[in-house]
Design a protein around this motif. Structure first.
Motif, mmCIF file in Angstrom:
data_model
loop_
_atom_site.group_PDB
_atom_site.id
_atom_site.type_symbol
_atom_site.label_atom_id
_atom_site.label_comp_id
_atom_site.label_asym_id
_atom_site.label_seq_id
_atom_site.Cartn_x
_atom_site.Cartn_y
_atom_site.Cartn_z
ATOM 1 N N ALA A 333 0.821 -1.211 0.000
ATOM 2 C CA ALA A 333 0.000 0.000 0.000
ATOM 3 C C ALA A 333 0.857 1.264 0.000
ATOM 4 C CB ALA A 333 -0.932 -0.008 1.211
ATOM 5 N N PHE A 334 1.774 1.370 0.947
ATOM 6 C CA PHE A 334 2.575 2.590 1.053
ATOM 7 C C PHE A 334 3.633 2.654 -0.044
ATOM 8 C CE2 PHE A 334 0.881 2.060 5.374
ATOM 9 C CZ PHE A 334 0.314 3.303 5.555
ATOM 10 N N GLY A 335 4.282 1.528 -0.319
ATOM 11 C CA GLY A 335 5.251 1.511 -1.410
ATOM 12 C C GLY A 335 4.602 1.820 -2.738
ATOM 13 N N GLY A 336 3.348 1.412 -2.890
ATOM 14 C CA GLY A 336 2.646 1.644 -4.141
ATOM 15 C C GLY A 336 2.420 3.112 -4.454
ATOM 16 N N VAL A 337 2.449 3.985 -3.439
ATOM 17 C CA VAL A 337 2.309 5.423 -3.675
ATOM 18 C C VAL A 337 3.618 6.162 -3.394
ATOM 19 C CG1 VAL A 337 -0.172 5.434 -3.250
ATOM 20 C CG2 VAL A 337 1.397 5.814 -1.336
ATOM 21 N N GLY A 338 4.704 5.404 -3.230
ATOM 22 C CA GLY A 338 6.012 6.025 -3.035
ATOM 23 C C GLY A 338 6.231 6.607 -1.657
ATOM 24 N N ALA A 339 5.419 6.200 -0.678
ATOM 25 C CA ALA A 339 5.534 6.749 0.674
ATOM 26 C C ALA A 339 6.269 5.771 1.581
ATOM 27 C CB ALA A 339 4.154 7.030 1.253
ATOM 28 N N PRO A 340 6.957 6.269 2.608
ATOM 29 C CA PRO A 340 7.589 5.370 3.570
ATOM 30 C C PRO A 340 6.535 4.672 4.424
ATOM 31 C CG PRO A 340 7.746 7.627 4.338
ATOM 32 C CD PRO A 340 7.153 7.695 2.965
ATOM 33 N N THR A 341 6.808 3.434 4.758
ATOM 34 C CA THR A 341 5.951 2.719 5.692
ATOM 35 C C THR A 341 6.295 3.162 7.108
ATOM 36 O OG1 THR A 341 6.025 0.856 4.182
ATOM 37 C CG2 THR A 341 5.147 0.435 6.353
ATOM 38 N N THR A 342 5.290 3.322 7.945
ATOM 39 C CA THR A 342 5.545 3.620 9.355
ATOM 40 C C THR A 342 5.137 2.423 10.198
ATOM 41 O OG1 THR A 342 3.353 4.568 9.771
ATOM 42 C CG2 THR A 342 5.062 6.070 8.992
ATOM 43 N N TRP A 343 5.764 2.320 11.360
ATOM 44 C CA TRP A 343 5.490 1.220 12.288
ATOM 45 C C TRP A 343 5.312 1.822 13.674
ATOM 46 C CZ3 TRP A 343 4.806 -2.571 9.021
ATOM 47 C CH2 TRP A 343 5.575 -2.615 7.847
ATOM 48 N N VAL A 344 4.335 1.332 14.417
ATOM 49 C CA VAL A 344 4.057 1.866 15.745
ATOM 50 C C VAL A 344 3.347 0.803 16.569
ATOM 51 C CG1 VAL A 344 1.882 2.915 14.975
ATOM 52 C CG2 VAL A 344 3.013 3.813 17.020
ATOM 53 N N LEU A 345 3.631 0.758 17.865
ATOM 54 C CA LEU A 345 3.012 -0.210 18.770
ATOM 55 C C LEU A 345 2.255 0.430 19.925
ATOM 56 C CD1 LEU A 345 5.931 -2.805 18.904
ATOM 57 C CD2 LEU A 345 3.643 -3.221 17.967
ATOM 58 N N SER A 346 2.611 1.661 20.288
ATOM 59 C CA SER A 346 1.947 2.337 21.408
ATOM 60 C C SER A 346 1.841 3.826 21.119
ATOM 61 C CB SER A 346 2.730 2.141 22.709
ATOM 62 O OG SER A 346 2.516 0.865 23.273
ATOM 63 N N ASN A 347 0.849 4.466 21.720
ATOM 64 C CA ASN A 347 0.766 5.921 21.746
ATOM 65 C C ASN A 347 -0.153 6.338 22.898
ATOM 66 O OD1 ASN A 347 -1.991 5.946 20.860
ATOM 67 N ND2 ASN A 347 -1.352 5.935 18.719
ATOM 68 N N HIS A 348 -0.488 7.609 22.956
ATOM 69 C CA HIS A 348 -1.249 8.160 24.082
ATOM 70 C C HIS A 348 -2.730 7.807 24.044
ATOM 71 C CE1 HIS A 348 -2.088 10.853 20.810
ATOM 72 N NE2 HIS A 348 -3.032 11.445 21.513
ATOM 73 N N ASP A 349 -3.182 7.120 22.986
ATOM 74 C CA ASP A 349 -4.597 6.793 22.839
ATOM 75 C C ASP A 349 -4.901 5.309 22.992
ATOM 76 O OD1 ASP A 349 -5.729 9.317 22.426
ATOM 77 O OD2 ASP A 349 -5.299 9.290 20.277
ATOM 78 N N VAL A 350 -3.884 4.485 23.104
ATOM 79 C CA VAL A 350 -4.115 3.034 23.126
ATOM 80 C C VAL A 350 -3.451 2.410 24.351
ATOM 81 C CG1 VAL A 350 -4.240 2.937 20.602
ATOM 82 C CG2 VAL A 350 -2.057 2.466 21.722
ATOM 83 N N ILE A 351 -3.903 1.225 24.694
ATOM 84 C CA ILE A 351 -3.310 0.490 25.811
ATOM 85 C C ILE A 351 -1.851 0.191 25.488
ATOM 86 C CG2 ILE A 351 -3.434 -1.660 27.144
ATOM 87 C CD1 ILE A 351 -6.467 -1.697 26.325
ATOM 88 N N ARG A 352 -0.968 0.478 26.432
ATOM 89 C CA ARG A 352 0.468 0.242 26.194
ATOM 90 C C ARG A 352 0.690 -1.205 25.757
ATOM 91 N NH1 ARG A 352 4.369 3.776 27.706
ATOM 92 N NH2 ARG A 352 3.782 5.627 28.923
#
Length: 569
Positions: A333-352
């Motif tokens: 999906a992201f490579g198909g539009v030339g964008a970098p893929t991002t990865w994330v596991l936690s933030n201020h809105d979700v359970i750690r």
């Protein structure tokens, strides 16, 4: 003898794109989210602040991150922890002053750390001068035209314009009392009633946010994380819509009339053009809660935003097949539009993720967990899986986001007393949902200091669990096996080996179904999501999230919930 694994290439993006000379920094950056009120408190009032951040920048430099993202610190009545903004071009006195911000920005840049600020364009505070003017003005006035004011339904307008529900629970419409004391129009608030939605069909709103963007870009910020980036534009007809009971609060698998409308893309095309007037690869990152990576990728087409959070990856279970599927889909999906893929596991809105990955029951995003929640996490299993999951994530090509405290292995704070909770979700659902306070508790720096070093007075806006003393940064500094030092090692190797920029990603086949294994940038990464040990391929161990073992024949095996990086000498 372990059989030689086979490789199955997958699409990462245009070959060599991320690694090309002069490639934009955000394509491979490790970005650390700071929740200002819970990071470091310099004045001792119990709420973190900008001088506190400045005082701890050396710790972040030593951790090895490339940039920080600051959750809102702008002027706000704090009904939703700063996501209700009353002045977009000033600092709330809780956090300091504009001079404090400028000093923090300068010190961060001196240490090679870029700074991204949170921008909240979907709604303002009800204390914003524009909304106060709208309340004082008549229906149909230019002042009301900046927000989503509508006449009600029913014989005398006593019913809301439609049946939309707030993300925080309850009705998404509130009726105002007009200047003459009579019941009047309704205004839309997809979040709390103190957060009225802007009407982005209004050119005055668009021009105001161009001004706001320039204000912060002129001060030298490196980019913006855009809150509720899939919102802003609503379906013209405002049709009735009721999400399924078990749905996540910020998404929807079917079309939702207030998320992901086509018109929102023109807003970001406009912003992209504005950012390109500035030097230094200023970046826009979308918080867009959409069901699939393919839908999320629409926000990062070449003329729109630069990044979008990969929420399908964040929400994936600790399951090999599911992880492989979401990684493949992300690259497509992201490579198909030339964008970098991002990865994330936690933030201020979700359970750690040190808790979420070991839950024994479903917990939809935004609902949170608390003392009476079913399926509470096993702390030991949760930390083991969190270390393994992070070790897997930081080897993937693209950009990685970390949330403050995860480098300490912090779990969700579950046993918060009811009278301490502050999330609007808790109040709007009459305690049916615990909300997000559990991932927002001030983090521990020194085990034996007041408030664990958060400040010198011992005050904290949310109570810190006593067991966090053992997770304090100073307790982990000199322990080679600590989670802190695991993060330091992973981030150092990621940078030294160029893993964020690698474009030769390929799955390693021939291992058990419980294994996630790939080769990237000359490193073989194997994660064991199952209960049984996995026989490891040949290679020298660079880093492992936990101790390796040997089977009965003396062969090296990877235990359950463990990830290892190997390299061929």
């Amino acid at each position: 003898m372990t059989p030689a694994p086979t490789l199955s290439p997958t699409l990462v993006g245009p070959e060599g794109d991320a690694a090309a000379p002069g490639a934009a920094w955000y394509r491979t950056a490790a970005i650390y989210q700071i929740y200002p009120r819970s990071f470091a408190d310099a004045n001792g009032d119990g709420i973190g602040d900008l001088p506190g951040i400045t005082s701890r920048l050396d710790a972040l430099r030593d951790l090895g991150i490339d940039a920080i993202w600051l959750s809102p610190f702008m002027t706000s009545p704090q009904k939703d922890a700063g996501y209700d903004v009353a002045d977009y071009c000033d600092v709330d006195p809780l956090f300091g002053t504009l001079a404090d911000f400028d000093e923090m920005l300068e010190h961060a840049h001196e240490r090679g750390i870029r700074v991204i600020v949170d921008l909240v364009p979907n709604h303002s505070s009800d204390q914003h001068p524009w909304f106060q003017a709208a309340l004082a003005a008549a229906p149909g006035s230019p002042e009301r035209g900046r927000y989503m004011f509508r006449d009600g339904r029913g014989e005398s307008g006593e019913l809301p314009p439609n049946n939309w529900q707030s993300v925080f629970g309850g009705n998404a419409w509130t009726r105002v009392t007009e200047a003459d004391g009579t019941p009047g129009q309704w205004y839309l608030h997809l979040f709390d009633s103190s957060q009225p939605d802007f009407d982005w069909a209004n050119e005055e709103v668009r021009e105001e946010f161009r001004r706001i963007l320039r204000f912060w870009l002129d001060r030298g910020v490196d980019g913006f994380r855009v809150d509720v980036a899939h919102g802003l534009v609503k379906h013209d007809e405002l049709p009735d819509y009721m999400p399924p009971e078990d749905s996540d609060s910020m998404g929807g698998k079917e079309p939702v009339p207030y998320w992901g409308q086509e018109g929102v893309h023109e807003v970001y095309r406009d912003w992209r053009r504005l950012l390109e007037e500035y030097e230094g690869d200023r970046a826009l990152c979308a918080e867009a809660w959409l069901p699939t990576a393919a839908e999320t990728a629409l926000w990062v087409r070449p003329d729109e935003m630069h990044q979008a959070f990969n929420f399908p990856y964040l929400m994936a279970d600790w399951d090999a097949a599911q992880l492989r599927e979401v990684v493949d889909e992300s690259f497509r999906a992201f490579g198909g539009v030339g964008a970098p893929t991002t990865w994330v596991l936690s933030n201020h809105d979700v359970i750690r993720h040190a808790s979420r990955l070991a839950l024994g029951a479903d917990a939809p995003q935004g609902h949170g967990i608390g003392p009476l929640s079913p399926g509470k996490p096993d702390a030991v299993v949760g930390l083991r899986r969190a270390r393994a999951a992070t070790s897997l994530m930081l080897a993937l090509p693209g950009s990685a986001y970390l949330y403050q405290g995860e480098e300490l292995g912090l779990p969700e704070a579950i046993e918060l007393p009811d009278d301490a909770r502050q999330d609007p979700t808790w109040f709007r659902t009459q305690g049916e949902r615990y909300g997000r306070d559990g991932c927002r508790v001030p983090i521990p720096w020194e085990a034996d200091a007041p408030a664990f070093g958060f400040n010198g007075t011992g005050a904290a806006w949310l109570p810190q669990p006593s067991e966090w003393a053992e997770l304090a940064r100073d307790r982990q500094e000199d322990d080679p096996d600590s989670t802190l030092n695991l993060y330091r090692t992973l981030l150092r190797l990621r940078r030294e080996l160029g893993l964020g920029a690698a474009y030769d990603f390929a799955w390693v086949e021939g291992l058990p179904a419980s294994a996630v294994a790939f080769r990237s940038g000359g490193v073989t990464v194997v994660a064991n999501t199952g209960a049984e040990p996995v026989l490891l391929p040949e290679g020298r161990v660079l880093v492992s999230s936990g101790a390796l073992e040997q089977d009965g024949s003396g062969s090296r095996v990877l235990p359950a919930d463990t990830t290892v990086w190997l390299i061929q000498d």
